[in-house]
Design a protein around this motif. Sequence first.
Motif, short mmCIF file in Angstrom:
data_model
loop_
_atom_site.label_atom_id
_atom_site.label_comp_id
_atom_site.label_asym_id
_atom_site.label_seq_id
_atom_site.Cartn_x
_atom_site.Cartn_y
_atom_site.Cartn_z
N GLN A 1 2.42 1.74 -3.42
CA GLN A 1 1.49 2.34 -4.37
C GLN A 1 1.45 3.86 -4.19
N GLN A 2 1.46 4.29 -2.92
CA GLN A 2 1.43 5.72 -2.62
C GLN A 2 2.66 6.42 -3.17
N ALA B 1 0.84 -1.21 0.00
CA ALA B 1 0.00 0.00 0.00
C ALA B 1 0.87 1.25 0.00
N ALA B 2 1.95 1.24 0.83
CA ALA B 2 2.87 2.38 0.89
C ALA B 2 3.58 2.55 -0.45
N SER C 1 2.50 6.95 -6.80
CA SER C 1 1.56 7.96 -7.28
C SER C 1 1.93 9.37 -6.80
N ASP C 2 2.95 9.49 -5.90
CA ASP C 2 3.34 10.80 -5.37
C ASP C 2 4.84 10.98 -5.57
#
Length: 214
Positions: free
Chosen positions: A192-193, A189-190, A196-197
């Motif tokens: 993916q973040q 999850a981290a 995207s950032d």
Amino acid sequence: MDEEEDLETLGEQLYSRIYPKHKETAGKLTGMLLELPGPVLSQMLQDEAMLTAAVEKALRALQLPEEPSKVTCNDEDDGSVSSDSLGEQLFELVDVYNTGHSEKITGMLLEQHKEAVLNLLSDPKLLEEQVNLALKTVKEQNVEETDVSDSSDTDDTERLGEKLFSLVEEMDPLHANDITGMLLEMDPAALQQVLSDHAMLEVAVQKAQAALDT
């Protein structure tokens, strides 16, 4: 009345399509196919391949009743033959729906009591409902299996790794492999973040670079 008229029309259309190839059994075959739900019949009349497959299945079902008499030895055999032929008949009907999971769905439906299975064979609407329910369950199971399965996780990690590597390579071509490997140990999850950032990615790369320097 309307439904009866529709069925009659469907029957006539089916008969005219079946008759040229199966003159002797056209009436019987048409009767068998007419037990299927209306929407399925309409689809068959538009889809030649589906109609041919259904006719072949009905033909096989027509030949089934003759077989037990050859096999019959004692009562036990009768029981097994009848449940086998039940399964075969059910499979033929389930397969018409082209779900792609005919065997699984037939197996699920056969777990019911024999009387319930016989009801399904004689009631197309009930069968359609049960097939749809079973199909829903199968699809849900497949989704769960996909979530849990290692192979899909591996594929996801590979995709993430490729995407991550291409971004890291732009920042630090020299250590791109090492940094990507370190970042891939993060929580998905981290990760993916971070992907995207861009600002977060820069910070993560800088931390990885610092770790490599020490």
